[in-house]
Enzyme design. Structure first.
Site, mmCIF file in Angstrom:
data_model
loop_
_atom_site.group_PDB
_atom_site.id
_atom_site.type_symbol
_atom_site.label_atom_id
_atom_site.label_comp_id
_atom_site.label_asym_id
_atom_site.label_seq_id
_atom_site.Cartn_x
_atom_site.Cartn_y
_atom_site.Cartn_z
ATOM 1 N N GLY A 15 -5.626 -1.921 -9.102
ATOM 2 C CA GLY A 15 -4.888 -0.900 -8.353
ATOM 3 C C GLY A 15 -4.396 -1.366 -7.001
ATOM 4 O O GLY A 15 -4.106 -0.547 -6.128
ATOM 5 N N GLN A 16 -4.293 -2.686 -6.806
ATOM 6 C CA GLN A 16 -3.808 -3.198 -5.519
ATOM 7 C C GLN A 16 -2.292 -3.032 -5.429
ATOM 8 O O GLN A 16 -1.562 -3.520 -6.298
ATOM 9 C CB GLN A 16 -4.175 -4.681 -5.356
ATOM 10 C CG GLN A 16 -3.775 -5.240 -3.993
ATOM 11 C CD GLN A 16 -4.200 -6.695 -3.802
ATOM 12 O OE1 GLN A 16 -4.724 -7.336 -4.711
ATOM 13 N NE2 GLN A 16 -3.967 -7.216 -2.609
ATOM 14 N N HIS B 74 -7.206 -6.004 1.908
ATOM 15 C CA HIS B 74 -7.608 -4.900 2.780
ATOM 16 C C HIS B 74 -8.846 -4.251 2.184
ATOM 17 O O HIS B 74 -8.938 -4.047 0.982
ATOM 18 C CB HIS B 74 -6.483 -3.879 2.949
ATOM 19 C CG HIS B 74 -5.817 -3.489 1.665
ATOM 20 N ND1 HIS B 74 -4.890 -4.285 1.038
ATOM 21 C CD2 HIS B 74 -5.960 -2.395 0.881
ATOM 22 C CE1 HIS B 74 -4.486 -3.704 -0.072
ATOM 23 N NE2 HIS B 74 -5.130 -2.547 -0.197
ATOM 24 N N LEU B 75 -9.773 -3.964 3.069
ATOM 25 C CA LEU B 75 -11.000 -3.282 2.675
ATOM 26 C C LEU B 75 -10.818 -1.800 3.004
ATOM 27 O O LEU B 75 -10.585 -1.443 4.161
ATOM 28 C CB LEU B 75 -12.165 -3.872 3.472
ATOM 29 C CG LEU B 75 -13.560 -3.389 3.121
ATOM 30 C CD1 LEU B 75 -13.929 -3.793 1.688
ATOM 31 C CD2 LEU B 75 -14.576 -3.976 4.103
ATOM 32 N N HIS B 76 -10.892 -0.958 1.962
ATOM 33 C CA HIS B 76 -10.849 0.490 2.183
ATOM 34 C C HIS B 76 -12.234 0.948 2.612
ATOM 35 O O HIS B 76 -13.242 0.558 1.993
ATOM 36 C CB HIS B 76 -10.530 1.238 0.882
ATOM 37 C CG HIS B 76 -9.159 1.032 0.338
ATOM 38 N ND1 HIS B 76 -8.143 1.933 0.527
ATOM 39 C CD2 HIS B 76 -8.637 0.036 -0.427
ATOM 40 C CE1 HIS B 76 -7.058 1.514 -0.092
ATOM 41 N NE2 HIS B 76 -7.332 0.366 -0.690
ATOM 42 N N ASN C 127 -9.427 -3.526 -3.701
ATOM 43 C CA ASN C 127 -8.745 -3.606 -4.984
ATOM 44 C C ASN C 127 -8.096 -4.976 -5.147
ATOM 45 O O ASN C 127 -7.649 -5.573 -4.165
ATOM 46 C CB ASN C 127 -7.683 -2.506 -5.071
ATOM 47 C CG ASN C 127 -8.288 -1.120 -5.012
ATOM 48 O OD1 ASN C 127 -9.364 -0.888 -5.545
ATOM 49 N ND2 ASN C 127 -7.605 -0.192 -4.344
ATOM 50 N N ASP D 187 -5.623 4.821 7.032
ATOM 51 C CA ASP D 187 -4.739 4.795 5.866
ATOM 52 C C ASP D 187 -3.766 5.972 5.973
ATOM 53 O O ASP D 187 -4.177 7.102 6.233
ATOM 54 C CB ASP D 187 -5.579 4.899 4.583
ATOM 55 C CG ASP D 187 -4.787 4.528 3.343
ATOM 56 O OD1 ASP D 187 -5.161 3.553 2.678
ATOM 57 O OD2 ASP D 187 -3.771 5.198 3.052
HETATM 58 P P1 AMP Z 1 -4.220 -0.602 -2.393
HETATM 59 O O1 AMP Z 1 -3.747 0.354 -3.443
HETATM 60 O O2 AMP Z 1 -5.672 -0.971 -2.531
HETATM 61 O O3 AMP Z 1 -3.341 -1.831 -2.282
HETATM 62 O O4 AMP Z 1 -4.139 0.182 -1.035
HETATM 63 C C1 AMP Z 1 -3.046 0.140 -0.174
HETATM 64 C C2 AMP Z 1 -3.270 1.217 0.842
HETATM 65 O O5 AMP Z 1 -2.424 0.988 1.941
HETATM 66 C C3 AMP Z 1 -2.953 2.626 0.310
HETATM 67 O O6 AMP Z 1 -4.110 3.431 0.417
HETATM 68 C C4 AMP Z 1 -1.830 3.091 1.240
HETATM 69 O O7 AMP Z 1 -1.913 4.459 1.534
HETATM 70 C C5 AMP Z 1 -2.044 2.230 2.454
HETATM 71 N N1 AMP Z 1 -0.852 1.999 3.254
HETATM 72 C C6 AMP Z 1 0.358 1.578 2.832
HETATM 73 N N2 AMP Z 1 1.205 1.460 3.862
HETATM 74 C C7 AMP Z 1 0.516 1.814 4.975
HETATM 75 C C8 AMP Z 1 0.836 1.917 6.363
HETATM 76 N N3 AMP Z 1 2.067 1.617 6.819
HETATM 77 N N4 AMP Z 1 -0.112 2.323 7.218
HETATM 78 C C9 AMP Z 1 -1.356 2.638 6.753
HETATM 79 N N5 AMP Z 1 -1.718 2.555 5.465
HETATM 80 C C10 AMP Z 1 -0.804 2.161 4.584
#
Ligand code: AMP
Length: 112
Positions: free
Chosen positions: A91-92, A98-100, A85, A30
């Protein structure tokens, strides 16, 4: 899908620090890490939210991929958090599921 940042990472149009890739999933760090260890696992097909997901095996693969990476990176035993999310209340911010995976520090509960 056009205008999807994660599809652009899959296509190689946007760089990412890749940790794992196979024919179905991609894992990468991330860019805005919220923990010492923070990576994302995404499917290679575009699925906007988990509400749209129907492929149980694919969702399972995402989870197993995350745990395999956590093991390889040495923080699985101490523990980590897996989060997906969904939509605005969840909070998406990127509409490609995507799985954090967050680790390397004590997580708090409840999350903000
Ligand atoms: P969410 O808030 O659950 O949709 O998480 C989206 C995540 O994607 C956030 O933690 C961002 O920091 C991450 N993110 C966005 N753009 C990129 C990117 N180009 N490379 C890596 N992570 C990213």
């Amino acid at each position: 899908m056009e205008n999807c940042i994660f599809c652009s990472i899959i296509n190689g149009d946007i760089p990412a620090e890749k940790l794992y890739e196979d024919d179905q999933v991609l894992a990468f760090k991330d860019v805005n890490a919220q923990a010492p260890e923070h990576f994302l696992v995404i499917p290679k097909i575009h699925i906007s939210t988990v509400n749209d997901a129907t492929d149980e095996a694919l969702l399972g693969r995402m989870n197993i991929t995350a745990s395999n990476i956590a093991k390889e990176h040495g923080f699985a035993e101490k523990g980590y958090r897996l989060v997906m999310n969904c939509n605005s209340d969840g909070g998406q911010t990127v509409s490609h599921i995507h799985l954090h995976c967050l680790g390397g520090r004590q997580m708090t509960w409840p999350p903000g």
